[in-house]
Scaffold this active site. Sequence first.
Site, PDB file in Angstrom:
ATOM      1  N   SER A   1       0.690  -1.207   0.201  1.00  9.63           N
ATOM      2  CA  SER A   1       0.130   0.137  -0.003  1.00  9.63           C
ATOM      3  C   SER A   1       0.835   1.299  -0.022  1.00  9.63           C
ATOM      4  O   SER A   1       0.299   2.329   0.057  1.00  9.63           O
ATOM      5  CB  SER A   1      -1.010   0.027   1.492  1.00  9.63           C
ATOM      6  OG  SER A   1      -0.128   0.210   2.469  1.00  9.63           O
TER       7      SER A   1
ATOM      8  N   THR B   1       1.701   6.991   0.712  1.00 11.35           N
ATOM      9  CA  THR B   1       0.697   5.873  -0.058  1.00 11.35           C
ATOM     10  C   THR B   1       1.051   5.433  -1.480  1.00 11.35           C
ATOM     11  O   THR B   1       1.608   6.335  -2.007  1.00 11.35           O
ATOM     12  CB  THR B   1      -0.692   6.194   0.178  1.00 11.35           C
ATOM     13  OG1 THR B   1      -1.550   5.301  -0.205  1.00 11.35           O
ATOM     14  CG2 THR B   1      -1.079   7.431  -0.672  1.00 11.35           C
TER      15      THR B   1
ATOM     16  N   ARG C   1      -4.189  10.305 -10.815  1.00 13.61           N
ATOM     17  CA  ARG C   1      -5.298   9.973  -9.891  1.00 13.61           C
ATOM     18  C   ARG C   1      -4.608  10.477  -8.289  1.00 13.61           C
ATOM     19  O   ARG C   1      -3.783   9.927  -8.096  1.00 13.61           O
ATOM     20  CB  ARG C   1      -6.097   9.020  -9.515  1.00 13.61           C
ATOM     21  CG  ARG C   1      -7.191   9.078  -8.071  1.00 13.61           C
ATOM     22  CD  ARG C   1      -6.577   8.333  -7.026  1.00 13.61           C
ATOM     23  NE  ARG C   1      -7.319   8.256  -5.923  1.00 13.61           N
ATOM     24  CZ  ARG C   1      -7.149   7.943  -4.756  1.00 13.61           C
ATOM     25  NH1 ARG C   1      -5.968   7.654  -4.453  1.00 13.61           N
ATOM     26  NH2 ARG C   1      -7.997   7.676  -3.810  1.00 13.61           N
TER      27      ARG C   1
ATOM     28  N   THR D   1      -6.490   7.097   6.797  1.00 13.62           N
ATOM     29  CA  THR D   1      -6.153   6.020   5.623  1.00 13.62           C
ATOM     30  C   THR D   1      -7.715   5.486   5.218  1.00 13.62           C
ATOM     31  O   THR D   1      -8.756   5.860   6.154  1.00 13.62           O
ATOM     32  CB  THR D   1      -5.323   4.625   6.203  1.00 13.62           C
ATOM     33  OG1 THR D   1      -6.261   3.970   7.236  1.00 13.62           O
ATOM     34  CG2 THR D   1      -4.152   4.874   6.736  1.00 13.62           C
ATOM     35  N   GLY D   2      -7.686   4.930   4.106  1.00 20.14           N
ATOM     36  CA  GLY D   2      -8.896   4.737   3.442  1.00 20.14           C
ATOM     37  C   GLY D   2      -9.506   5.433   2.301  1.00 20.14           C
ATOM     38  O   GLY D   2      -8.680   6.185   1.597  1.00 20.14           O
TER      39      GLY D   2
HETATM   40  N1  ASP Z   1      -6.070   7.155   1.486  1.00 18.02           N
HETATM   41  C1  ASP Z   1      -5.619   6.507   0.331  1.00 18.02           C
HETATM   42  C2  ASP Z   1      -5.910   7.146  -1.131  1.00 18.02           C
HETATM   43  O1  ASP Z   1      -7.114   7.367  -1.130  1.00 18.02           O
HETATM   44  C3  ASP Z   1      -5.798   4.977   0.058  1.00 18.02           C
HETATM   45  C4  ASP Z   1      -5.885   4.363   1.441  1.00 18.02           C
HETATM   46  O2  ASP Z   1      -5.515   4.704   2.488  1.00 18.02           O
HETATM   47  O3  ASP Z   1      -6.344   2.921   1.299  1.00 18.02           O
HETATM   48  O4  ASP Z   1      -5.109   7.349  -1.728  1.00 18.02           O
END
Ligand code: ASP
Length: 351
Positions: free
Chosen positions: A83, A217, A227, A250-251
Site C-alpha cells: 500500500s 501511500t 489520480r 487511511t481509506g
Molecule cells: N487514502 C488513500 C488514497 O485515497 C488510500 C488508502 O488509504 O487506502 O489514496
Amino acid sequence: MKDKYSRRDFLKTGVGLSAAAMLTGGKSLLKAEGNEGKMRVVSSGNGLRATEKAMELLRQKKDPLDAVIAGVNIVEEDPNDRSVGYGGLPNEEGVVELDSSVMHGPTHNGGAVASLRNIKNPSKVAKLVMERTDHVLLVGKGALKFAKSHGFKEEDLLTERSRETWLRRKEGLSERDFWFPPQPEVEGGFASFFEYHGTINCCAIDSMGNLAGVTTTSGFFFKIPGRVGDSPIIGAGLYVDNDIGAAGSTGRGEANILNCGSFQVVNFMGMGNSPEEACLKALEQIANTSKRLPHLLNDDGRPQFGLNFYAINKKGEYGGATMWSGSRYAVHDGKENTRKPCAYLFERKRR
Ligand code: ASP
C-alpha cells in the site's frame, strides 16, 4: 448492525461546539503542560514498526517530524507492504504512483508530493518540499525532477508480486477486449473497486509537546494515472496544529478530501473532544455527506467504503476510529508498542 455513535449526539455536540470553536478560533482548549514522559506515536494498523522506530528517535530528542518519517520509511521500503512505496500496487497502466505529505507542528509548515514515480521514499521528498521551497505540493514530473535534483535515485518500484496482481486484474477486466482471462490456477481473485488499497499515517508528540505527522501511500490499486488521493492533501490525509493535536487518515481518499477530514479531527479536538471522539465525529460527518452520492452507499444507505482516522492531542491522549468495525491502529505510549482496536461508526456484518 448497530451505530456505535448516535447521530443525535453528534448533532448536539457538533453544533454546540462549533460555536465554541468560532469563539476560541478552535485553539485555546488544550494547553501544552509538562509533556515530559508523555511522548506518543500513533499510526495506522500497518505501522507497528514505524511507531517503534519513531519512539526510539523521540527518546533521542530528535525532531518529531524526523522521527515519524524515519518510522514510515521502513514501511515505504518494505516490498511486502503493498500500500506504500516500493512494492505498492500500481495504477491501471502498471505504474506505481506515490503520494505523501508531512506537517511540522512547531513551524506550522508542510510539504507534499503527488503522483510521484520511481522514488521509494516520497515522504522524504515531501519534507524537502517543505524545507527547500516556498511551495507545499509538487506533483508528477515536477516532483520527480525536484527529487532527482536533491540526489534521489530513480528505481523501478513495481515488484513481481505487484506486477502479477496488476496483470490478473487487467486480464479479468472485461470479456470484450483482447486479453484472455487469468489462468484458473493463479491464486487470488480480482479486487473490487473498494479493495486493495492502503496507506501509512504516523503522528507523534515529543517530550516538549511538539507535534508532527506524515502520511504516505501508493493510493488506490488500478487508479486512473494521475489520480491523487487524500494522503498528500494537507487537511485531508494529514493535519497538525501544534496548539491542539495531529491527525491523519487511511481509506477512501475521495470522501476524505471532500470533507477535509484530518482538519476536522483536529478542529473537533480543539473544541474539547478526545481524539477518539474527534475521529468519530469526522467519520459521522463524512457518512452524512456521502449520502448524497448513491454509488458510495450499501443497501442500508451507509457508506460502503472504509475510512480511518488516527489522532493525538497536545496532552498526549490518542485514539483511532474507523467507518466499519474491524480495523486497528498502532500506538507507542512510551512504555508499550501495540495495536489497539479502532472505535467504529458502524458494525461490520459477519459474513
Ligand atoms: N487514502 C488513500 C488514497 O485515497 C488510500 C488508502 O488509504 O487506502 O489514496
